[in-house]
Design a protein around this motif. Structure first.
Motif, mmCIF file in Angstrom:
data_model
loop_
_atom_site.group_PDB
_atom_site.id
_atom_site.type_symbol
_atom_site.label_atom_id
_atom_site.label_comp_id
_atom_site.label_asym_id
_atom_site.label_seq_id
_atom_site.Cartn_x
_atom_site.Cartn_y
_atom_site.Cartn_z
ATOM 1 N N VAL A 4 -11.729 0.339 -6.267
ATOM 2 C CA VAL A 4 -11.804 0.753 -7.664
ATOM 3 C C VAL A 4 -13.249 0.613 -8.124
ATOM 4 O O VAL A 4 -13.974 -0.297 -7.703
ATOM 5 N N LYS A 5 -13.678 1.509 -8.983
ATOM 6 C CA LYS A 5 -15.061 1.510 -9.466
ATOM 7 C C LYS A 5 -15.439 0.141 -10.027
ATOM 8 O O LYS A 5 -14.726 -0.449 -10.823
ATOM 9 N N GLY A 6 -16.585 -0.375 -9.570
ATOM 10 C CA GLY A 6 -17.050 -1.680 -10.025
ATOM 11 C C GLY A 6 -16.627 -2.816 -9.128
ATOM 12 O O GLY A 6 -17.088 -3.949 -9.286
ATOM 13 N N GLU A 7 -15.748 -2.552 -8.165
ATOM 14 C CA GLU A 7 -15.253 -3.586 -7.256
ATOM 15 C C GLU A 7 -15.344 -3.090 -5.815
ATOM 16 O O GLU A 7 -14.390 -3.175 -5.053
ATOM 17 N N TYR A 49 -13.404 11.802 -12.709
ATOM 18 C CA TYR A 49 -12.554 12.715 -11.948
ATOM 19 C C TYR A 49 -12.825 12.653 -10.453
ATOM 20 O O TYR A 49 -11.916 12.884 -9.639
ATOM 21 N N LEU A 50 -14.057 12.317 -10.066
ATOM 22 C CA LEU A 50 -14.347 12.193 -8.642
ATOM 23 C C LEU A 50 -13.611 11.010 -8.021
ATOM 24 O O LEU A 50 -13.464 10.936 -6.801
ATOM 25 N N GLY A 51 -13.142 10.083 -8.874
ATOM 26 C CA GLY A 51 -12.365 8.951 -8.376
ATOM 27 C C GLY A 51 -11.077 9.388 -7.707
ATOM 28 O O GLY A 51 -10.544 8.681 -6.843
ATOM 29 N N LEU A 52 -10.566 10.558 -8.108
ATOM 30 C CA LEU A 52 -9.344 11.081 -7.487
ATOM 31 C C LEU A 52 -9.595 11.522 -6.051
ATOM 32 O O LEU A 52 -8.645 11.708 -5.279
ATOM 33 N N LEU A 97 -2.955 3.741 -3.832
ATOM 34 C CA LEU A 97 -3.021 2.734 -4.895
ATOM 35 C C LEU A 97 -1.646 2.178 -5.232
ATOM 36 O O LEU A 97 -1.490 0.976 -5.462
ATOM 37 N N LEU A 98 -0.635 3.032 -5.253
ATOM 38 C CA LEU A 98 0.720 2.593 -5.601
ATOM 39 C C LEU A 98 1.392 1.851 -4.453
ATOM 40 O O LEU A 98 2.067 0.842 -4.664
ATOM 41 N N GLN A 99 1.214 2.349 -3.230
ATOM 42 C CA GLN A 99 1.859 1.707 -2.080
ATOM 43 C C GLN A 99 1.404 0.260 -1.922
ATOM 44 O O GLN A 99 2.209 -0.623 -1.597
ATOM 45 N N ALA A 100 0.117 0.028 -2.125
ATOM 46 C CA ALA A 100 -0.437 -1.310 -1.912
ATOM 47 C C ALA A 100 -0.505 -2.139 -3.193
ATOM 48 O O ALA A 100 -1.079 -3.227 -3.199
ATOM 49 N N HIS A 101 0.072 -1.629 -4.285
ATOM 50 C CA HIS A 101 0.142 -2.349 -5.554
ATOM 51 C C HIS A 101 -1.245 -2.815 -6.019
ATOM 52 O O HIS A 101 -1.458 -3.995 -6.311
ATOM 53 N N ASN A 102 -2.197 -1.896 -6.105
ATOM 54 C CA ASN A 102 -3.516 -2.222 -6.638
ATOM 55 C C ASN A 102 -3.353 -2.801 -8.038
ATOM 56 O O ASN A 102 -2.638 -2.248 -8.875
ATOM 57 N N HIS A 103 -4.026 -3.942 -8.309
ATOM 58 C CA HIS A 103 -3.751 -4.669 -9.550
ATOM 59 C C HIS A 103 -4.159 -3.897 -10.803
ATOM 60 O O HIS A 103 -3.723 -4.218 -11.905
ATOM 61 N N HIS A 104 -5.001 -2.884 -10.661
ATOM 62 C CA HIS A 104 -5.391 -2.070 -11.813
ATOM 63 C C HIS A 104 -4.308 -1.049 -12.194
ATOM 64 O O HIS A 104 -4.251 -0.601 -13.335
ATOM 65 N N TYR A 105 -3.485 -0.679 -11.238
ATOM 66 C CA TYR A 105 -2.540 0.420 -11.467
ATOM 67 C C TYR A 105 -1.087 0.076 -11.103
ATOM 68 O O TYR A 105 -0.212 0.931 -11.212
ATOM 69 N N LYS A 106 -0.817 -1.166 -10.684
ATOM 70 C CA LYS A 106 0.505 -1.494 -10.157
ATOM 71 C C LYS A 106 1.607 -1.383 -11.202
ATOM 72 O O LYS A 106 2.780 -1.236 -10.863
ATOM 73 N N HIS A 107 1.250 -1.437 -12.477
ATOM 74 C CA HIS A 107 2.254 -1.352 -13.538
ATOM 75 C C HIS A 107 2.518 0.092 -13.963
ATOM 76 O O HIS A 107 3.346 0.349 -14.842
ATOM 77 N N LEU A 108 1.815 1.046 -13.338
ATOM 78 C CA LEU A 108 1.922 2.452 -13.727
ATOM 79 C C LEU A 108 2.750 3.252 -12.729
ATOM 80 O O LEU A 108 2.953 2.837 -11.593
ATOM 81 N N ALA A 134 -4.812 7.742 -15.399
ATOM 82 C CA ALA A 134 -5.614 6.533 -15.554
ATOM 83 C C ALA A 134 -6.851 6.515 -14.653
ATOM 84 O O ALA A 134 -7.901 6.011 -15.060
ATOM 85 N N VAL A 135 -6.742 7.048 -13.436
ATOM 86 C CA VAL A 135 -7.876 7.022 -12.499
ATOM 87 C C VAL A 135 -9.098 7.751 -13.060
ATOM 88 O O VAL A 135 -10.214 7.202 -13.049
ATOM 89 N N PRO A 136 -8.971 8.985 -13.578
ATOM 90 C CA PRO A 136 -10.151 9.653 -14.150
ATOM 91 C C PRO A 136 -10.738 8.899 -15.340
ATOM 92 O O PRO A 136 -11.960 8.900 -15.546
#
Length: 330
Positions: free
Chosen positions: A160-163, A87-90, A61-72, A80-82
């Motif tokens: 990401v969930k929902g997308e 938690y299964l998102g991890l 997520l960080l390497q590819a600058h996912n727009h949901h998490y790129k600022h984190l 933030a992911v859970p």
């Protein structure tokens, strides 16, 4: 996994004392040696990767600058992911990772032994240099054989969930094949992967092999212990294995990390909005460097890889040593 597999395979067991042939003798234990080695490497790889799966997901997520998490940052994303995906998102993409990592570890072990023998007998090269060469070749062989599975795993981990673009492993395979150029679509980013794997696996073999041989030759009682399946073989104690593997992995990762970042972005392909600007390895590196620089671009997420190193090596080395003894590989 590459560092752990390289380091573990680099170990050259001390010749054992002759035993009488029989159910537990050398003749019996040579039977299905490659199968037992295959199982040992695969099991160790799966255990290690499952342990650090949440960190692998965050890294993608960080390497590819996912727009949901790129600022984190790393730890903020882990929190933030859970919250967003449960938690299964991890562990998203971990199923594809297990399918890939089992043959990856097994192929690397077997290829290393083959290349090491080939380099020693045909080229007359021995010592640490033949570990460096054999390790690089084994790492590249394993990558080429399992790359499509890694491609699918990265696509699933980036969602990401929902997308969701892909509903699962099989759907991802079908979609990539249909929309991204057929079979060749599964090998996007292969070149930076190979260029990164050569120094990564090679340095891992070299560093771990050197540390192990020096340690056991200078302080065998302090650092080593007899193997449970063959007392004539000296192996490193578990915590020393962890230390040596961690150092090898950290050095190798630092050298090859920009190639890893480039590979991830190329693997994600059409998922990223800047897809058309990152068609080749050179274009991708240029884009990442131009827009994000070195620290926040080519080395983004490196601290996470260092954090992954210790637990990953601990599980991989401990599991593999147990499997070696269980399968009588010493």
């Amino acid at each position: 996994m590459a560092a752990a597999a390289a380091a573990l395979a680099a170990a050259e067991p001390t010749p054992a004392m002759p035993q009488a042939a029989g159910a537990g003798g050398p003749a019996a234990r040579r039977d299905f040696y490659w199968l037992r080695s295959f199982l040992a490497g695969g099991i160790a790889g799966c255990c290690a990767k499952t342990t650090v799966a949440p960190l692998d997901r965050v890294k993608v997520l960080l390497q590819a600058h996912n727009h949901h998490y790129k600022h984190l940052g790393v730890f903020s994303t882990l929190r933030a992911v859970p919250q967003k995906e449960g938690y299964l998102g991890l562990y998203k993409g971990n199923g594809a990772m297990m399918i890939r990592i089992f043959p990856y570890g097994a192929i690397q072990f077997m290829a290393f032994e083959h290349y090491k023998t080939l380099i020693t007998t045909k080229l007359g090269v021995s010592g640490h240099v033949h570990r460096l060469m054999a390790g690089s070749m084994a790492g590249m062989t394993a990558v080429i054989c399992t790359y499509p599975l890694d491609m699918v795993r990265v696509r699933l981990a980036f969602q990401v969930k929902g997308e969701h673009t892909y509903t699962g492993i099989i759907h991802a395979f079908k979609t990539i094949y249909a929309k991204e150029g057929g079979f060749l679509g599964f090998y996007r980013g292969l070149m930076p992967t190979i260029l990164g794997m050569a120094p990564y696996a090679g340095v891992s073999f070299f560093t771990f092999g050197t540390l192990k041989s020096v340690g056991l030759s200078h302080a065998p009682t302090l650092l080593g212990r007899p193997s449970s399946d063959n007392p004539n073989v000296l192996v490193l104690k578990t915590h020393i294995n962890l230390l040596c593997g961690g150092v090898a992995g950290a050095i190798a990762q630092t050298i090859s990390y920009p190639f890893d970042v480039t590979r991830r972005r190329m693997q994600l392909g059409t998922v990223l909005p800047e897809f058309e600007k990152c068609l080749t390895m050179r274009e991708t590196m240029k884009y990442v460097y131009g827009h994000h620089g070195i620290r926040k671009g080519l080395y983004r997420g490196l601290s996470l890889n260092y954090i992954r190193c210790v637990p990953s090596q601990a599980v991989a080395f401990t599991t593999y040593e147990l499997m070696k003894q269980f399968f009588h590989l010493n």
